[in-house]
Scaffold this motif. Structure first.
Motif, mmCIF file in Angstrom:
data_model
loop_
_atom_site.group_PDB
_atom_site.id
_atom_site.type_symbol
_atom_site.label_atom_id
_atom_site.label_comp_id
_atom_site.label_asym_id
_atom_site.label_seq_id
_atom_site.Cartn_x
_atom_site.Cartn_y
_atom_site.Cartn_z
ATOM 1 N N THR A 1 36.002 46.986 49.959
ATOM 2 C CA THR A 1 36.668 47.132 51.572
ATOM 3 C C THR A 1 37.137 45.453 51.984
ATOM 4 O OG1 THR A 1 34.910 48.610 52.185
ATOM 5 C CG2 THR A 1 35.925 47.327 54.100
ATOM 6 N N LEU A 2 36.569 44.500 51.642
ATOM 7 C CA LEU A 2 37.052 43.064 51.863
ATOM 8 C C LEU A 2 38.683 42.956 50.994
ATOM 9 C CD1 LEU A 2 37.132 40.230 53.147
ATOM 10 C CD2 LEU A 2 35.393 39.701 51.410
ATOM 11 N N SER A 3 38.529 43.509 49.832
ATOM 12 C CA SER A 3 39.459 43.338 49.259
ATOM 13 C C SER A 3 40.983 44.212 49.788
ATOM 14 C CB SER A 3 39.446 43.625 47.567
ATOM 15 O OG SER A 3 40.798 43.694 46.928
ATOM 16 N N VAL A 4 40.556 45.169 50.203
ATOM 17 C CA VAL A 4 41.707 45.969 50.673
ATOM 18 C C VAL A 4 42.231 45.386 52.089
ATOM 19 C CG1 VAL A 4 42.175 48.279 51.702
ATOM 20 C CG2 VAL A 4 40.978 48.177 49.420
ATOM 21 N N ALA A 5 41.050 44.997 52.530
ATOM 22 C CA ALA A 5 41.500 44.401 54.139
ATOM 23 C C ALA A 5 42.342 43.120 54.029
ATOM 24 C CB ALA A 5 40.325 44.168 54.915
ATOM 25 N N LEU A 6 41.964 42.338 52.980
ATOM 26 C CA LEU A 6 42.584 40.985 52.811
ATOM 27 C C LEU A 6 44.395 41.535 52.279
ATOM 28 C CD1 LEU A 6 40.512 38.743 50.648
ATOM 29 C CD2 LEU A 6 41.345 38.311 52.949
ATOM 30 N N VAL B 1 42.657 38.770 43.522
ATOM 31 C CA VAL B 1 41.832 38.289 42.684
ATOM 32 C C VAL B 1 40.172 38.655 42.971
ATOM 33 C CG1 VAL B 1 40.833 35.764 42.500
ATOM 34 C CG2 VAL B 1 43.211 36.243 42.612
ATOM 35 N N LEU B 2 40.430 39.056 44.112
ATOM 36 C CA LEU B 2 38.809 39.662 44.695
ATOM 37 C C LEU B 2 38.656 40.843 44.026
ATOM 38 C CD1 LEU B 2 36.247 39.484 46.079
ATOM 39 C CD2 LEU B 2 37.384 40.315 48.235
ATOM 40 N N GLY B 3 39.608 42.046 44.015
ATOM 41 C CA GLY B 3 39.582 42.846 43.267
ATOM 42 C C GLY B 3 39.195 43.009 41.945
ATOM 43 N N ALA B 4 40.114 41.885 41.299
ATOM 44 C CA ALA B 4 39.812 41.731 39.693
ATOM 45 C C ALA B 4 38.458 41.157 39.566
ATOM 46 C CB ALA B 4 40.921 40.724 39.376
ATOM 47 N N TRP B 5 38.107 40.168 40.412
ATOM 48 C CA TRP B 5 36.564 39.716 40.257
ATOM 49 C C TRP B 5 35.521 41.005 40.413
ATOM 50 C CZ3 TRP B 5 32.759 39.247 44.008
ATOM 51 C CH2 TRP B 5 31.451 38.644 43.728
ATOM 52 N N ILE B 6 35.647 41.800 41.246
ATOM 53 C CA ILE B 6 34.646 42.728 41.419
ATOM 54 C C ILE B 6 34.521 43.670 40.021
ATOM 55 C CG2 ILE B 6 34.287 45.051 42.685
ATOM 56 C CD1 ILE B 6 36.133 43.657 45.227
ATOM 57 N N ASP B 7 35.652 43.557 39.289
ATOM 58 C CA ASP B 7 35.520 44.360 38.186
ATOM 59 C C ASP B 7 35.229 43.735 37.057
ATOM 60 O OD1 ASP B 7 35.685 47.045 37.250
ATOM 61 O OD2 ASP B 7 37.930 46.554 36.264
ATOM 62 N N GLY B 8 34.914 42.419 37.297
ATOM 63 C CA GLY B 8 34.718 41.474 36.108
ATOM 64 C C GLY B 8 35.926 41.175 35.541
ATOM 65 N N PHE B 9 36.854 41.080 35.872
ATOM 66 C CA PHE B 9 38.248 40.837 35.232
ATOM 67 C C PHE B 9 38.593 41.869 34.065
ATOM 68 C CE2 PHE B 9 37.507 36.967 37.732
ATOM 69 C CZ PHE B 9 38.442 36.813 38.408
ATOM 70 N N THR B 10 38.104 43.018 33.932
ATOM 71 C CA THR B 10 37.878 43.967 32.656
ATOM 72 C C THR B 10 39.257 44.702 32.863
ATOM 73 O OG1 THR B 10 36.594 45.579 34.031
ATOM 74 C CG2 THR B 10 35.612 44.192 32.346
ATOM 75 N N ARG B 11 39.632 45.303 34.073
ATOM 76 C CA ARG B 11 41.037 46.399 34.096
ATOM 77 C C ARG B 11 42.074 45.325 34.599
ATOM 78 N NH1 ARG B 11 39.067 51.251 37.708
ATOM 79 N NH2 ARG B 11 37.738 49.603 38.509
ATOM 80 N N VAL B 12 41.840 44.315 35.494
ATOM 81 C CA VAL B 12 42.716 43.545 35.914
ATOM 82 C C VAL B 12 42.407 42.227 35.555
ATOM 83 C CG1 VAL B 12 43.857 42.476 38.180
ATOM 84 C CG2 VAL B 12 43.016 44.908 38.130
ATOM 85 N N GLY B 13 42.920 41.872 34.427
ATOM 86 C CA GLY B 13 42.492 40.661 33.637
ATOM 87 C C GLY B 13 43.476 39.527 34.050
ATOM 88 N N TRP B 14 43.056 38.296 33.507
ATOM 89 C CA TRP B 14 43.552 37.007 33.944
ATOM 90 C C TRP B 14 45.259 36.912 33.583
ATOM 91 C CZ3 TRP B 14 41.240 33.960 36.600
ATOM 92 C CH2 TRP B 14 39.714 34.198 37.003
ATOM 93 N N GLY B 15 45.696 37.798 32.709
ATOM 94 C CA GLY B 15 47.158 37.942 32.726
ATOM 95 C C GLY B 15 47.930 38.435 34.059
ATOM 96 N N VAL B 16 47.199 39.527 34.614
ATOM 97 C CA VAL B 16 47.728 40.073 35.765
ATOM 98 C C VAL B 16 47.637 39.234 36.866
ATOM 99 C CG1 VAL B 16 47.363 41.850 37.397
ATOM 100 C CG2 VAL B 16 47.131 42.487 34.990
ATOM 101 N N VAL B 17 46.258 38.475 36.980
ATOM 102 C CA VAL B 17 46.105 37.524 37.947
ATOM 103 C C VAL B 17 47.257 36.416 37.899
ATOM 104 C CG1 VAL B 17 44.640 35.738 38.924
ATOM 105 C CG2 VAL B 17 43.739 37.953 38.285
ATOM 106 N N ALA B 18 47.712 35.907 36.743
ATOM 107 C CA ALA B 18 48.618 34.732 36.595
ATOM 108 C C ALA B 18 50.004 35.331 36.979
ATOM 109 C CB ALA B 18 48.648 34.322 35.074
#
Length: 161
Positions: free
Chosen positions: A9-14, A38-55
């Motif tokens: 909810t916080l991720s979507v709100a941001l 970044v919060l969404g990636a962190w919630i999932d442990g960066f498994t689906r949204v990895g560091w490459g996507v964050v970069a």
């Protein structure tokens, strides 16, 4: 309600706040979108949204910020704006925040025109500089909105696929 639901909810709100911030100068729009991603990636442990996507979305956020800043200056510079016109556009932007969306959209034009008129005492030149500054700001804002939605699209694709 689980902790994950609160985090999502916080991720979507941001992200939603960030999209609003792409048109409201008082909010750092792409920064909020990036924070939500970044919060969404962190919630999932960066498994689906990895560091490459964050970069990638981080680079996109920086590009959006640079374009937003540079577009207004380039519009003003192309018209030969004085430093007072640039200062007027900045003051107009701040004043516009108090006037709602119409003020946000048009007060930079008024501020730039007034600043240029004070500097040059030429009505025609002041109007030209005001319009050029406004066009630059609008192009920058449109680019920022497009890039913010591209960032969200990259995030959603990474999250779902």
């Amino acid at each position: 309600m689980t902790t994950d639901v609160l985090w999502w909810t916080l991720s979507v709100a941001l992200i939603v706040l960030g999209v609003a911030g792409t048109v409201l100068p008082a909010l750092p729009g792409t920064l909020f979108v990036l924070a939500g991603i970044v919060l969404g990636a962190w919630i999932d442990g960066f498994t689906r949204v990895g560091w490459g996507v964050v970069a990638l979305v981080s680079v996109m956020a920086v590009i959006a910020w640079v374009l937003d800043y540079a577009a207004g200056l380039l519009g003003a510079k192309k018209a030969g704006a004085s430093k007072l016109a640039l200062l007027g556009a900045a003051i107009g932007t701040v004043a516009g925040l108090l006037m709602g969306i119409v003020g946000v959209l048009f007060m930079p034009l008024v501020g730039a025109a007034i600043g240029e008129y004070i500097a040059q005492k030429d009505h025609g030149r002041a109007v030209k500089v005001g319009i050029a500054t406004w066009v630059g700001i609008m192009i920058g804002m449109i680019a920022k909105v497009v890039i913010a939605f591209m960032m969200i699209g990259v995030f959603i694709v990474a999250l779902l696929f």
